[in-house]
Design an enzyme around this catalytic site. Sequence first.
Site, mmCIF file in Angstrom:
data_model
loop_
_atom_site.group_PDB
_atom_site.id
_atom_site.type_symbol
_atom_site.label_atom_id
_atom_site.label_comp_id
_atom_site.label_asym_id
_atom_site.label_seq_id
_atom_site.Cartn_x
_atom_site.Cartn_y
_atom_site.Cartn_z
ATOM 1 N N ASN A 1 0.913 -1.055 -0.140
ATOM 2 C CA ASN A 1 0.054 0.061 0.077
ATOM 3 C C ASN A 1 0.871 1.115 -0.063
ATOM 4 O OD1 ASN A 1 -1.371 2.195 1.760
ATOM 5 N ND2 ASN A 1 -3.045 0.965 0.917
ATOM 6 N N ASN B 1 -1.227 1.419 7.222
ATOM 7 C CA ASN B 1 -1.402 2.058 6.066
ATOM 8 C C ASN B 1 -0.308 2.940 5.585
ATOM 9 O OD1 ASN B 1 -2.482 3.740 3.545
ATOM 10 N ND2 ASN B 1 -4.540 3.444 4.296
ATOM 11 N N ASP C 1 -4.161 7.756 7.150
ATOM 12 C CA ASP C 1 -3.405 7.131 5.772
ATOM 13 C C ASP C 1 -1.863 7.640 5.555
ATOM 14 O OD1 ASP C 1 -3.205 6.106 3.141
ATOM 15 O OD2 ASP C 1 -5.215 6.889 2.674
#
Length: 581
Positions: free
Chosen positions: A404, A444, A497
Amino acid sequence: MSVLRYFVFGFAVCATLGWSLNQSAFAETDYPLTEDSIRQDGVPEGKVIGPIQWRSKIFPGTVRDYWIYVPQQYDPSQEACVFVVQDGLNRAKGWHLLPVLDNLIHKKEIPVQIGIFISPGGVPAANDQSQPRFNRSFEYDGLGDRYARFLVEEILPEVGKDYSLSDDPNDRAIAGASSGGICAFTVAWERPDQFRRVLSTIGTFVGLRGGDAYPVMIRKHEPKPIRVFLQDGSTDLNLYGGEWFVANQAMLSALKFAGYEVNHAWGDGGHNSKHAASIMPEALKWLWEGYPGEVSVGTTEGRRTDLLIPGEDWVEVSSGHRFTEGPAIDSDGNLYFTDIPNATIHKIDRSGNKSVFVKDSPGINGLMFGADQKLYGCQNGTKKIVRYTLDGEEEVVCEGYPCNDLVVLPNGVGFFTDPQNKKVWRFDAEGKVTLADEGIARPNGIIVSPDQSILTVADTDGRFTYSFTLDENTQLQNKQVYGHLHLEDQELKSGADGMAVDTEGRTYVTTRVGLQVLDQLGRVHFIIEKPQDAWLSNVVFGGENLDVLYATCGDKLYSRKIKATGVRPWEAAVKQPKPSL
């Protein structure tokens, strides 16, 4: 007794009991009305239309009444200002609001405005042995944008069918008492693009449904264009949720700290409308003072973490994408970012010229440059970590792992997150992959501190970031829950994030609430507004002096210059100052 009258009656009984249990032994000051609260000869009298019944979709099954106040000076050919009041016509009458509006509009001390007096909703009882579902506390005390959406999407369009209402937020005021007071503030806080003038009397800024968090959020959040008038009395309620008068003073202190336009009237009254009614004309005149001049925005001047530059806001840099991610800056200041659904890496050079850097990179997500001046990326569609030369030639670093986001250190060691499997992986300069950590709910974003001694991992599904120390072999040690993030009221997950760091050791975390800025100790000092109402996915420092934030948010890329200097993780370590404990 009708269902709607029963709702109002129940509220009145509760309010009376609350007052009598806490204030009955205290003799309040007499608060007489002024002339502006009494009908005057020769003053045109507005008309009140209603009750009008409304069934809401945003609050399913609820039924409520609302009333419309129309001053005689209203001209359908001109857009009128809007004044929304919670708790319906009874609240307006308790404040003697109708003669106040008539008198002040007649004297041109406030603008012509349409009043909308709305009762709280309730779901009617199933039978005569059942109670209705009273929705007042849920609608009024609850945080988040539900009630604002109810006004903006349901009530205002409905009233706007018959009356010409301004959609300029500077032309809209909202007011309430008790739970209606915090509701009025919440509407403006959540939607300053719709309402900017707030009147709260005996406001319930206590711990019923999270409203006690407001003074902290006001101090931390980027200021908004809101003007607020607060009223309360020293013998207001003191119950399980807190002490109303203390909470209102905390609100005043926070609003002053954040530079808002704020005024107040403190008295010795209890949880009633006596004091509020006596000061209502002056409160409304102050609320509309200087109109049609714009309500000003607060300031960050004097805060411990003062990042914003007056006049510098988010600027749209690139649009027309599907979902942007992975902003990265090379050593020459060129910017790269991904559009995941379109499998594309875009480039914007220092002169602002835009181009496609790489096409057909399946699932390309997080990006970061390495010391070798190659652009590393998480190509999740092929489960590869890849890197690109400045000519766009692709090389495979390692493969076989969902990925990711990533960080690359000067020695060629990197770490990447694998949210699907709750893992963090390490790769070395030769591409050898080893498991670095597992167990974070949804790892993340990932970033290293300026001195490259601490690795931080964001957890999208939690409210904390995780901290690891890096030993001499660049292995992770001493895992700890560390950074404490703020959540949206209706969410249990932060949406944390991508991240960036600055020379002061602060970490910038993209979240649902906004760009949260944490000090070295993991405490949020400041929250920068999102550029738009979309997923804020990642952020990086760029610009000639590394003082410009580039943020990917939904379908766009934005930039904003701030008073901080960023750090590139793949360059030499930067010693950060000792934090204030």
